[in-house]
Motif scaffolding. Structure first.
Motif, PDB file in Angstrom:
ATOM      1  N   ALA A   1       0.818  -1.223   0.000  1.00 32.49           N
ATOM      2  CA  ALA A   1       0.000   0.000   0.000  1.00 32.49           C
ATOM      3  C   ALA A   1       0.850   1.270   0.000  1.00 32.49           C
ATOM      4  N   LEU A   2       1.904   1.289  -0.809  1.00 39.32           N
ATOM      5  CA  LEU A   2       2.665   2.531  -0.973  1.00 39.32           C
ATOM      6  C   LEU A   2       1.822   3.498  -1.792  1.00 39.32           C
ATOM      7  N   PHE A   3       1.905   4.791  -1.476  1.00 38.48           N
ATOM      8  CA  PHE A   3       1.125   5.771  -2.219  1.00 38.48           C
ATOM      9  C   PHE A   3       1.761   5.960  -3.595  1.00 38.48           C
ATOM     10  N   PRO A   4       1.068   5.559  -4.661  1.00 39.93           N
ATOM     11  CA  PRO A   4       1.704   5.554  -5.979  1.00 39.93           C
ATOM     12  C   PRO A   4       2.008   6.955  -6.513  1.00 39.93           C
ATOM     13  N   HIS A   5       1.330   7.969  -5.973  1.00 33.30           N
ATOM     14  CA  HIS A   5       1.545   9.326  -6.484  1.00 33.30           C
ATOM     15  C   HIS A   5       2.631  10.076  -5.711  1.00 33.30           C
ATOM     16  N   MET A   6       3.246   9.397  -4.736  1.00 41.22           N
ATOM     17  CA  MET A   6       4.306  10.053  -3.965  1.00 41.22           C
ATOM     18  C   MET A   6       5.613   9.291  -4.183  1.00 41.22           C
TER      19      MET A   6
END
Lengths: 322, 286
Positions: A86-91
């Protein structure tokens, strides 16, 4: 023991499905506890109740003595390493790892320094500006861990964090995770369905089945002194033998086979297979199919041979039947 | 070996697309630009004399003002559509699958009727002593008819009514693909519901929201029949102006010049939106 997390009599149902049926657990500060069980046994639900992403139907969750059963997930000081990371893909990596500090209004320079420290800790120095999509599975895993430990949570929950990695990487990461946990001194609640992983890493293992803990104990306890037939089979891959009104668990390496002998049980060799450096010999007996294992590939026994099955009394553990 | 061959067959399959684009998109566009530099003939059609007169004409306050008014109306409508459409699309994406399909159906049904006819329905609702007035007066909320028909609010309602579905669809398709475990991760890392929404959910659904904005803002600059039907002559938009110049004044070159400017302004806005958001691909749009 300095208890940091306490679960008492946790019950949880989803619709008509009972998932947890009274879970009790006390985790000590800096302890590595593994919840071990097959899929659907309620491991993940237990974790989500600790993190606050689910609320139990009844029972209490205590963190350092304070009741947090109904507290919002962001008010617990407990972080989760999700199975999907669940890494934030936009960061980028830096923004991901610094997320919790940014929420708390920590100064930019301080966050930058702390993120660098974390990247060194998980052995990804210089990865600040990469995007999650550019990372391999193992690298994402490390970033997810760094993101979860940067603000020193009271408890870190890990939901099968190595599940998506290949075997070699898994082994390496097991050692690395254990090292990290020792270094940080954070309590880990770790989920896996892999008994080897659990035995390797944990201070204590809680073997879970049908929403209950079958046995909670050290790796030695659950491996050598299983309380129930289920634990003996799941953790030690033991043979369960009903004999003289008792239920015995005998691990495959302790099962002795004597060609044309009497032993405790007569049997017939059914098949042989070789894997992981061990020869496994399946034997049909009146107590069902039993499995013996030997080092090396050679064996005088062949399928169809009559054998007597026996074991040393000290290697048979009496367990509760299923 | 193979790749080259495949490349050729793919190119062949794309030919109809190129032909279509050339004939029906680029062709008219070029024609429009050429037309905008020509002069109106005395009686009918155009003369083949080059002039920039048409563009100079647009600078007259009367026409400039129409652009400003259109821009204001489009901005207001789009803002209201975001406020209504974003939550709608967002919550629709969180419904169980069975209900998603039902909602989709409900949103599609109005499209079975011509939008022109549906707008006439609003006349019945808005006109003095119409349905709206009767209901409000019956409930004792107002004591005299509001006479909303042919007012600015009526046009805004018409815009929202006509364009809201596009915003809902755009936001929905973005939110539907959203990985909700990211929101859980944000909450888990210490974000309140609101912070999690603004730092994760909104960012992840931004492509949908922006295509929704383009799909509503651009048409609302040009939609003339809504202003005509619900606004009477009181609200004049660029779209109506172009239509009047074309159909009533028969001034094709001037209508073309207005269209060129409208196209340029909207294209510029699209580029700006994308720059602003740093979004590379917009949901459902290129």
């Amino acid at each position: 023991m300095d208890v940091i997390l306490e679960l008492s009599d946790i019950h949880k149902s989803f619709g008509a499905t009972k998932v947890l049926n009274g879970i009790d657990l006390a985790a000590g500060r800096g302890e590595f506890i593994t919840l071990l069980g097959s899929s659907g046994c309620g491991k993940t639900t237990t974790l989500r109740i600790i993190s606050g992403l689910e609320t139990p139907d009844s029972g209490r969750v205590l963190l350092e003595g304070a009741d947090v059963t109904d507290a919002e997930p962001n008010k617990r000081g407990v972080h989760t390493v999700f199975q999907s990371y669940a890494l934030f893909p936009h960061m980028n990596v830096e923004a991901n790892i610094g997320y919790s500090l940014r929420l708390r209004g920590v100064k930019k320079a301080e966050i930058k320094a702390k993120v660098k420290e974390m990247l060194d800790l998980v052995q990804l120095p210089g990865f600040e500006s990469r995007m999650p999509g550019e990372l391999s599975g193992g690298q994402r895993q490390r970033v997810a861990i760094a993101r979860s430990v940067i603000d020193s949570p009271r408890v870190l929950l890990l939901d099968e964090p190595l599940g998506a990695l290949d075997l070699q990487l898994r082994r390496a990461m097991q050692i690395e995770l254990k090292r990290l946990q020792k270094k940080l001194g954070i309590t880990f609640i770790y989920i896996t369905h892999d008994q080897e992983e659990a035995l390797n890493m944990s201070d204590r293992i809680a073997v879970m089945r049908n929403g209950l803990f079958e046995q909670v104990g050290t790796p030695g306890d659950v491996y050598d002194r299983p309380k129930t037939a289920y634990v003996a089979r799941f953790v030690g891959s033991a043979n369960i033998i009903e004999r003289g009104g008792k239920t015995l668990a005998v691990r495959s390496e302790y099962l002795e086979l004597e060609k044309d002998g009497a032993g405790y049980l007569p049997g017939v060799v059914k098949e042989k297979s070789f894997s992981g450096g061990m020869l496994r010999i399946a034997v049909d007996t009146e107590a069902g199919e039993l499995v013996a294992s030997r080092h090396g590939i050679d064996s005088p026994l062949a399928p169809g041979d009559a054998v007597g099955v026996s074991w040393a009394e000290k290697n048979a553990v009496e367990v509760e039947p299923e | 070996m193979k790749p080259k061959r495949r490349f050729r067959s793919e190119t062949l399959m794309l030919i109809p697309l190129y032909v279509f684009t050339l004939v029906f998109v680029l062709g008219p566009l070029v024609y429009m630009v050429i037309l905008s530099f020509l002069q109106r003939a005395e009686t009918w059609g155009v003369t083949n004399e080059f002039t920039a007169q048409n563009y100079a004409g647009i600078l007259e306050p009367v026409y400039l003002n129409t652009f400003v008014e259109s821009f204001k109306l489009a901005t207001l409508s789009t803002l209201l559509i975001i406020l209504l459409g974003y939550p709608f699309g967002y919550f629709m994406a969180k419904l169980p699958n069975k209900w998603k399909a039902r909602m989709m159906m409900l949103l599609m049904i109005p499209f079975w009727t011509s939008s022109l006819i549906r707008l006439y329905g609003w006349i019945i609702i808005f006109r003095a002593n119409g349905i709206l007035d009767k209901v409000l007066m019956g409930l004792g909320i107002t004591d005299s008819p509001l006479k909303l028909l042919y007012t600015y609010p009526a046009v805004v309602v018409g815009m929202i009514y006509a364009l809201l579905p596009f915003m809902i669809f755009a936001v929905y398709s973005s939110a539907e693909k959203m990985d909700w475990s990211l929101v859980e991760a944000a909450r888990d890392l210490g974000a309140s519901r609101i912070r999690a929404f603004f730092t994760v959910t909104l960012k992840m659904t931004l492509p949908g929201l922006l295509s929704g904005v383009i799909l509503t803002f651009v048409p609302s600059m040009g939609l003339f029949f809504i202003a005509d039907i619900l606004g009477g002559n009181k609200v004049v938009l660029v779209g109506s102006l172009i239509q009047d110049q074309l159909m009533k004044a028969h001034n094709w070159p001037f209508a073309a010049a207005l269209s060129v400017i409208l196209t340029a302004v909207t294209s510029l806005l699209i580029i700006l939106y994308r720059k602003m958001a740093g979004v590379k691909d917009l949901e459902g749009l290129v």
